[in-house]
Design a protein around this motif. Structure first.
Motif, short mmCIF file in Angstrom:
data_model
loop_
_atom_site.label_atom_id
_atom_site.label_comp_id
_atom_site.label_asym_id
_atom_site.label_seq_id
_atom_site.Cartn_x
_atom_site.Cartn_y
_atom_site.Cartn_z
N THR A 139 12.05 5.25 -6.47
CA THR A 139 11.96 5.67 -7.87
C THR A 139 10.69 6.45 -8.17
OG1 THR A 139 10.85 3.65 -8.65
CG2 THR A 139 13.27 3.62 -8.52
N GLY A 140 9.77 6.53 -7.22
CA GLY A 140 8.55 7.29 -7.48
C GLY A 140 7.35 6.75 -6.75
N THR A 141 6.17 7.14 -7.21
CA THR A 141 4.92 6.72 -6.60
C THR A 141 4.01 6.08 -7.64
OG1 THR A 141 3.90 8.91 -6.94
CG2 THR A 141 5.01 8.51 -4.83
N LEU A 142 3.03 5.33 -7.15
CA LEU A 142 2.10 4.62 -8.02
C LEU A 142 0.73 4.62 -7.37
CD1 LEU A 142 1.77 2.94 -10.62
CD2 LEU A 142 2.45 0.92 -9.30
N ASP A 143 -0.27 5.05 -8.11
CA ASP A 143 -1.63 5.08 -7.62
C ASP A 143 -2.19 3.65 -7.58
OD1 ASP A 143 -4.05 6.32 -6.80
OD2 ASP A 143 -4.84 6.09 -8.83
N ALA A 144 -2.93 3.35 -6.54
CA ALA A 144 -3.53 2.02 -6.40
C ALA A 144 -4.95 2.15 -5.88
CB ALA A 144 -2.70 1.15 -5.45
N LYS A 145 -5.79 1.19 -6.26
CA LYS A 145 -7.19 1.19 -5.83
C LYS A 145 -7.53 -0.18 -5.24
CE LYS A 145 -8.56 5.30 -7.39
NZ LYS A 145 -7.20 5.87 -7.55
N ILE A 146 -8.17 -0.16 -4.08
CA ILE A 146 -8.72 -1.38 -3.48
C ILE A 146 -10.23 -1.28 -3.62
CG2 ILE A 146 -8.82 -2.82 -1.41
CD1 ILE A 146 -6.34 -1.36 -0.40
N TRP A 147 -10.77 -1.96 -4.61
CA TRP A 147 -12.18 -1.78 -4.92
C TRP A 147 -13.10 -2.47 -3.92
CZ3 TRP A 147 -12.83 2.17 -7.74
CH2 TRP A 147 -11.93 2.49 -8.75
N ASP A 148 -12.57 -3.47 -3.21
CA ASP A 148 -13.37 -4.13 -2.18
C ASP A 148 -12.53 -4.26 -0.92
OD1 ASP A 148 -15.09 -5.54 -0.62
OD2 ASP A 148 -15.27 -7.29 -1.94
N PRO A 149 -12.50 -3.21 -0.07
CA PRO A 149 -11.65 -3.21 1.12
C PRO A 149 -11.94 -4.34 2.10
CG PRO A 149 -12.54 -1.02 0.67
CD PRO A 149 -13.29 -1.98 -0.20
N ASN A 150 -13.15 -4.92 2.02
CA ASN A 150 -13.53 -5.97 2.97
C ASN A 150 -13.31 -7.38 2.42
OD1 ASN A 150 -14.52 -4.06 4.91
ND2 ASN A 150 -16.33 -3.78 3.62
N SER A 151 -12.71 -7.47 1.26
CA SER A 151 -12.52 -8.79 0.66
C SER A 151 -11.42 -9.56 1.37
CB SER A 151 -12.19 -8.66 -0.83
OG SER A 151 -10.93 -8.03 -0.99
N ALA A 152 -11.43 -10.88 1.25
CA ALA A 152 -10.40 -11.73 1.85
C ALA A 152 -9.06 -11.40 1.22
CB ALA A 152 -10.75 -13.21 1.62
N GLY A 153 -8.02 -11.34 2.05
CA GLY A 153 -6.69 -11.05 1.56
C GLY A 153 -6.28 -9.61 1.73
N ILE A 154 -7.21 -8.75 2.14
CA ILE A 154 -6.87 -7.34 2.40
C ILE A 154 -6.73 -7.15 3.90
CG2 ILE A 154 -7.54 -4.94 2.11
CD1 ILE A 154 -6.98 -6.33 -0.53
N GLU A 155 -5.48 -7.17 4.38
CA GLU A 155 -5.25 -7.00 5.81
C GLU A 155 -5.34 -5.53 6.20
OE1 GLU A 155 -1.61 -8.69 7.13
OE2 GLU A 155 -2.08 -10.73 6.44
N GLU A 156 -5.53 -5.28 7.49
CA GLU A 156 -5.57 -3.91 8.00
C GLU A 156 -4.19 -3.27 7.89
OE1 GLU A 156 -7.97 -1.93 9.25
OE2 GLU A 156 -9.46 -3.42 8.62
N PHE A 157 -4.17 -2.02 7.42
CA PHE A 157 -2.91 -1.28 7.32
C PHE A 157 -3.24 0.21 7.31
CE2 PHE A 157 -4.44 -1.50 3.04
CZ PHE A 157 -4.01 -0.33 2.42
N ASP A 158 -2.22 1.03 7.56
CA ASP A 158 -2.40 2.48 7.59
C ASP A 158 -1.35 3.16 6.72
OD1 ASP A 158 -4.58 2.66 9.50
OD2 ASP A 158 -3.13 1.99 11.01
N ALA A 159 -1.53 4.44 6.49
CA ALA A 159 -0.52 5.22 5.79
C ALA A 159 0.79 5.15 6.56
CB ALA A 159 -0.98 6.67 5.64
#
Length: 314
Positions: free
Chosen positions: A42-62
């Motif tokens: 249905t479309g795209t949505l902009d997102a921001k990860i303000w603390d990439p090193n915080s707990a709960g942010i797993e490694e991922f790629d485009a």
């Protein structure tokens, strides 16, 4: 799953989406963060990860499928996600069909409509050129019918290039009915061919990103080269007619600052520029209106260089 088009400001997001784009950035204060674009059909949505090193942010790629948890807010008139957690998903946790944006119009029906325009061409050289591309070249037509018309701005979905081409061609056909001096065969042929370079400028979904050819040359130059290749295979193709057709494609963005190597010098080129700009702008506005349930001022839009307002019919 909950589709991107259904989200509203203040809601919480917790579902699986395709990571269309990921880029590291730094705030004005020197703090690192990640820019992410989420996508579904249905479309795209902009997102921001303000603390990439915080707990709960797993490694991922485009191009990974990721489960996203966060809050939906509004920034400069558009929805944006403040991401709290991300988990990279494994195959089997998602259906790829949910993540490819597709034209609301039937692809086969649009192909038949395109064929009818080609059948209406009287000039034997232009008709042979169009048939060589859109009838006889099956690999090209398969790619053309699946391509988008843009990466993000308008018609950025499977079948978008075909849909945009038909809209532009329809507008040009209308112009011909109102302005008899227009050479219909030339204008309709130019409208059908004006964006064929996008089949090589952009990769197919799910990437839908610029290719090396697209970065180096752009779709206008690529399209003229493709036309030249086919014209050289047609014996006796008039040189003046070839130049007029190529000129229409070279000038269809209208201005140098908009990427046109030439400015329109013939009536057909002017008409094509107006038709292309009309469909691009109105489709962009349509997609913007369809992406929001809000009414009122949406903020400044760079494409329109204006603060836009969303209104709903009573």
């Amino acid at each position: 799953m909950k589709y991107i088009k259904d989200y509203k400001e203040g809601e919480r997001i917790s579902d699986v989406y395709l990571c269309k784009h990921k880029q590291s950035a730094v705030t004005k204060n020197g703090k690192p963060y990640e820019n992410v674009i989420l996508q579904d059909k249905t479309g795209t949505l902009d997102a921001k990860i303000w603390d990439p090193n915080s707990a709960g942010i797993e490694e991922f790629d485009a191009m990974d499928y990721i489960e996203v948890y966060g809050d939906v807010n509004r920034f400069q008139g558009a929805l944006q996600v403040n991401v709290k957690r991300i988990r990279r998903c494994q195959e089997g946790e998602y259906d790829p069909a949910d993540y490819l944006p597709v034209s609301s119009k039937n692809i086969d029906t649009m192909i038949k409509e395109l064929s009818s325009y080609i059948d209406s061409i009287q000039n034997p050289y232009l008709k042979k050129l169009l048939e060589a591309l859109f009838i006889e070249d099956e690999p090209f037509m398969k790619t053309f019918s699946k391509s988008s018309a843009a990466k993000t701005v308008h018609h950025g979905f499977v079948g978008g290039l075909l849909e945009h081409t038909l809209s532009v061609t329809g507008l040009c056909d209308f112009y011909c009915s109102r302005y008899p001096l227009l050479q219909r065969d030339l204008l309709i042929s130019a409208a059908i061919c004006h964006d064929i370079g996008k089949t090589r400028e952009l990769s197919l979904f799910p990437q839908n990103d610029y290719t090396d050819d697209g970065q180096f040359l752009g779709h206008i130059i690529i399209g003229v080269e493709m036309i030249g290749e086919k014209i050289r295979e047609i014996e006796g193709f008039p040189q003046v007619l070839a130049n007029e057709l190529k000129h229409c494609i070279l000038s269809h963005h209208g201005e140098y600052e908009f990427g046109s190597p030439k400015k329109p010098a013939i009536m057909e080129a002017v008409a094509l520029n107006f038709a292309d700009n009309t469909d691009a702008k109105l489709q962009t506005f349509t997609e913007l209106m369809n992406s929001t349930t809000e009414t009122g001022w949406l903020g400044f839009n760079r494409l329109f260089e204006s603060n836009l307002i969303a209104t709903k019919m009573e």
